[in-house]
Design an enzyme around this catalytic site. Sequence first.
Site, PDB file in Angstrom:
ATOM      1  N   GLY A   1      26.016  55.385-121.711  1.00  0.00           N
ATOM      2  CA  GLY A   1      25.187  55.093-122.406  1.00  0.00           C
ATOM      3  C   GLY A   1      25.971  53.576-123.063  1.00  0.00           C
ATOM      4  O   GLY A   1      27.501  53.278-123.204  1.00  0.00           O
TER       5      GLY A   1
ATOM      6  N   CYS B   1      31.909  60.012-120.347  1.00  0.00           N
ATOM      7  CA  CYS B   1      31.747  58.793-120.430  1.00  0.00           C
ATOM      8  C   CYS B   1      31.048  58.257-122.184  1.00  0.00           C
ATOM      9  O   CYS B   1      31.496  59.189-123.157  1.00  0.00           O
ATOM     10  CB  CYS B   1      31.189  57.394-119.428  1.00  0.00           C
ATOM     11  SG  CYS B   1      31.712  55.709-120.188  1.00  0.00           S
ATOM     12  N   TYR B   2      29.824  58.032-122.358  1.00  0.00           N
ATOM     13  CA  TYR B   2      29.505  57.874-123.727  1.00  0.00           C
ATOM     14  C   TYR B   2      28.950  59.300-124.024  1.00  0.00           C
ATOM     15  O   TYR B   2      29.760  59.857-124.981  1.00  0.00           O
ATOM     16  CB  TYR B   2      28.494  57.460-123.767  1.00  0.00           C
ATOM     17  CG  TYR B   2      28.006  56.853-124.488  1.00  0.00           C
ATOM     18  CD1 TYR B   2      28.023  56.255-125.954  1.00  0.00           C
ATOM     19  CD2 TYR B   2      26.727  58.305-125.373  1.00  0.00           C
ATOM     20  CE1 TYR B   2      27.547  56.117-127.342  1.00  0.00           C
ATOM     21  CE2 TYR B   2      25.333  57.779-126.812  1.00  0.00           C
ATOM     22  CZ  TYR B   2      26.280  56.589-127.332  1.00  0.00           C
ATOM     23  OH  TYR B   2      26.026  56.721-129.063  1.00  0.00           O
TER      24      TYR B   2
ATOM     25  N   HIS C   1      33.119  58.303-114.785  1.00  0.00           N
ATOM     26  CA  HIS C   1      32.730  58.778-113.971  1.00  0.00           C
ATOM     27  C   HIS C   1      32.421  58.776-112.584  1.00  0.00           C
ATOM     28  O   HIS C   1      31.927  58.729-111.815  1.00  0.00           O
ATOM     29  CB  HIS C   1      31.461  57.174-113.976  1.00  0.00           C
ATOM     30  CG  HIS C   1      30.749  56.418-115.034  1.00  0.00           C
ATOM     31  ND1 HIS C   1      30.419  57.574-115.661  1.00  0.00           N
ATOM     32  CD2 HIS C   1      31.252  55.961-115.835  1.00  0.00           C
ATOM     33  CE1 HIS C   1      29.932  56.465-116.852  1.00  0.00           C
ATOM     34  NE2 HIS C   1      30.422  55.213-116.883  1.00  0.00           N
TER      35      HIS C   1
ATOM     36  N   GLU D   1      30.134  60.771-110.739  1.00  0.00           N
ATOM     37  CA  GLU D   1      29.029  60.309-110.249  1.00  0.00           C
ATOM     38  C   GLU D   1      29.081  59.454-109.470  1.00  0.00           C
ATOM     39  O   GLU D   1      28.118  59.863-108.539  1.00  0.00           O
ATOM     40  CB  GLU D   1      27.869  60.745-111.081  1.00  0.00           C
ATOM     41  CG  GLU D   1      27.833  59.500-111.756  1.00  0.00           C
ATOM     42  CD  GLU D   1      28.678  59.062-113.688  1.00  0.00           C
ATOM     43  OE1 GLU D   1      29.559  59.907-113.635  1.00  0.00           O
ATOM     44  OE2 GLU D   1      28.159  58.552-114.165  1.00  0.00           O
TER      45      GLU D   1
ATOM     46  N   SER E   1       0.703  55.661 -95.939  1.00  0.00           N
ATOM     47  CA  SER E   1       1.136  53.990 -95.330  1.00  0.00           C
ATOM     48  C   SER E   1       1.539  53.740 -93.756  1.00  0.00           C
ATOM     49  O   SER E   1       2.584  52.614 -93.459  1.00  0.00           O
ATOM     50  CB  SER E   1       1.848  53.026 -97.392  1.00  0.00           C
ATOM     51  OG  SER E   1       2.901  53.600 -96.770  1.00  0.00           O
ATOM     52  N   GLY E   2       2.629  55.064 -93.852  1.00  0.00           N
ATOM     53  CA  GLY E   2       3.618  55.031 -92.606  1.00  0.00           C
ATOM     54  C   GLY E   2       4.612  55.359 -93.196  1.00  0.00           C
ATOM     55  O   GLY E   2       5.307  55.562 -92.796  1.00  0.00           O
ATOM     56  N   GLY E   3       4.974  54.791 -93.922  1.00  0.00           N
ATOM     57  CA  GLY E   3       6.234  54.526 -95.148  1.00  0.00           C
ATOM     58  C   GLY E   3       6.844  55.800 -95.596  1.00  0.00           C
ATOM     59  O   GLY E   3       5.948  57.357 -95.478  1.00  0.00           O
ATOM     60  N   VAL E   4       8.138  56.835 -95.641  1.00  0.00           N
ATOM     61  CA  VAL E   4       8.740  58.021 -95.653  1.00  0.00           C
ATOM     62  C   VAL E   4       7.603  58.896 -97.544  1.00  0.00           C
ATOM     63  O   VAL E   4       7.404  59.682 -96.151  1.00  0.00           O
ATOM     64  CB  VAL E   4       9.935  57.755 -96.563  1.00  0.00           C
ATOM     65  CG1 VAL E   4      11.310  58.858 -96.329  1.00  0.00           C
ATOM     66  CG2 VAL E   4      10.994  56.607 -95.280  1.00  0.00           C
ATOM     67  N   ASP E   5       7.374  57.929 -97.890  1.00  0.00           N
ATOM     68  CA  ASP E   5       6.816  59.612 -99.084  1.00  0.00           C
ATOM     69  C   ASP E   5       5.648  60.023 -98.179  1.00  0.00           C
ATOM     70  O   ASP E   5       5.481  60.899 -98.613  1.00  0.00           O
ATOM     71  CB  ASP E   5       6.706  58.628-100.592  1.00  0.00           C
ATOM     72  CG  ASP E   5       8.076  58.096-101.294  1.00  0.00           C
ATOM     73  OD1 ASP E   5       9.361  58.265 -99.795  1.00  0.00           O
ATOM     74  OD2 ASP E   5       8.651  56.621-101.512  1.00  0.00           O
TER      75      ASP E   5
ATOM     76  N   LYS F   1      14.408  61.094-103.188  1.00  0.00           N
ATOM     77  CA  LYS F   1      14.232  59.778-101.408  1.00  0.00           C
ATOM     78  C   LYS F   1      14.831  60.840-101.123  1.00  0.00           C
ATOM     79  O   LYS F   1      14.685  60.365 -99.763  1.00  0.00           O
ATOM     80  CB  LYS F   1      14.958  58.502-102.149  1.00  0.00           C
ATOM     81  CG  LYS F   1      14.131  58.220-100.851  1.00  0.00           C
ATOM     82  CD  LYS F   1      12.764  57.414-101.151  1.00  0.00           C
ATOM     83  CE  LYS F   1      11.878  56.390 -99.991  1.00  0.00           C
ATOM     84  NZ  LYS F   1      11.126  56.227-100.335  1.00  0.00           N
TER      85      LYS F   1
END
Length: 514
Positions: free
Chosen positions: A55, A82-83, A169, A171, A223-227, A370
């Site tokens: 943070g 970290c924080y 970190h 991550e 829409s043809g998008g992934v989601d 995603k």
Amino acid sequence: MNQEKIVVIDFGGQYNQLVARRVRECNVYCEIYSYKTDLEQIRAMKPMGIILTGGPNSCYEEGAASCRKELFEMGIPVLGLCYGAQLMMHVLGGHVCKAPVREYGKIEVTVDKTSKLFGDVSEKTICWMSHNDYIERIAPGFRTVAHTADCPVAAAECEEKKLYAIQFHPEVLHTQEGSKMLHNFIYEVCGCSGTWKMDAFVENSVKEIREKVGNGRVLCALSGGVDSSVAAVLLSKAVGDQLTCVFVDHGLLRKNEGDEVEEVFGPKGPYRLNFVRVNAQQRFYDKLKGVEEPERKRKIIGEEFIRVFEEEAKKIGAVDFLVQGTIYPDVVESGLGGESAVIKSHHNVGGLPEHVDFKEIIEPLRDLFKDEVRKVGLELGIPEKLVFRQPFPGPGLGIRIIGEVTAEKVRIVQDADAIYREEIANAGLDRSIGQYFAALTNMRSVGVMGDERTYDYAVALRAVNTIDFMTAEAAEIPWEVLGRAANRIVNEVKNVNRVLYDCTGKPPATIEFE
Ligand code: XMP
């Protein structure tokens, strides 16, 4: 669903979603909550472990994001990063203050391999540090288990209470063995068994959707998008032809994209969806005539999309459910999940239709990142080409053409973009660059072709690397790849005589070129 869960408590750090993604990569489900979330609520979720993120504050300052001491007394393992690490020490009686030496970047850390966090980690390992404050004195009952040349406490633990604090970190990918450390916390300390897998997700979702939908009718804007593609196929697997998908071709798609979407999802494709394609290209071009201002273009495209969709929905009649391809970052970024709420103004296609008669919204991907949506897509057998499609804005090429949008300009940018994408793929760079595309500047300039003077457009090529699309750096594409793309574009695309490469980052630019 009875799912083992890790809770990530967000103190406003820039890596909050990254932490959660890394946990999910270890096959454990996790959710992000603001530090303001009531402790009883957290306890009631029965998490296997809690991770406190970084943070921007100093934990000893008045009004800094904080947490109650009881958080560490629930018998649930806690890992502070970290924080989060500093806060843990501060709250439990250690001392945190401004560090004599600020550490930033890749730093060599020496770890104590007897700690459960570091059992399989090299004794000297490169980690990503970014801190002004440091832990000067650890809290009673803790022992130091990592240090650097400038930071006496790079990690500390109280094994008995299952409390762990890491100053760096894990991550972030720059921390070379960060995944191992998180894995160790999740499995060795928290005792998770790893139940979060995408095949199980598909199976459970199909069951849940069936129960919810019953005999109802479902409508999905594809829409043809992934989601939206993954959401549609998941729904179709669950409720078959109770689902109708409406695909609005606004004439601002990439080259051949409309036909490609139809090939996969249309009547001849493998899914046998009730698929309605609306060819509304001219309608959008008419509305966009003479409009130059980018926000107005966005608004017009968004509103027109809704109108077209509503008209089509009316033909179908009343439906019970409307599908939305919302994913977890949308939830977090709209302020419902974590702390660092960055409200995205651009929602895919301008909000919900007001005049569609439906009872409820279904958001089957609401819990997924995603990369998980992509895994689900593969699990459902959606072609890789579609699953690994790049992000593409709802307003499409409408916001990759500077100035007025015309059918002619759309043709130019489509052709240039197709060539650029082909060259990037030929060079094997298509999966490693975050996002890349061609845009059409509104600038025309003098050139020479054969013996003739030309006065044509300049195409801009863009490629960025990014973790979260909030910030980005221009990608360093090999010169020969850019050169080849540029050559082909000026030779093969009519009305283009210059190609420029955009080497600006975000900020100060945006990723899109509008
Ligand atoms: P910017 O240009 O804001 O883009 O740096 C950040 C990311 O968001 C995408 N983007 C959109 N996505 N609808 C979308 O679904 C939109 O209106 C929109 N505008 C930008 C952009 O492609 C990039 O990935």
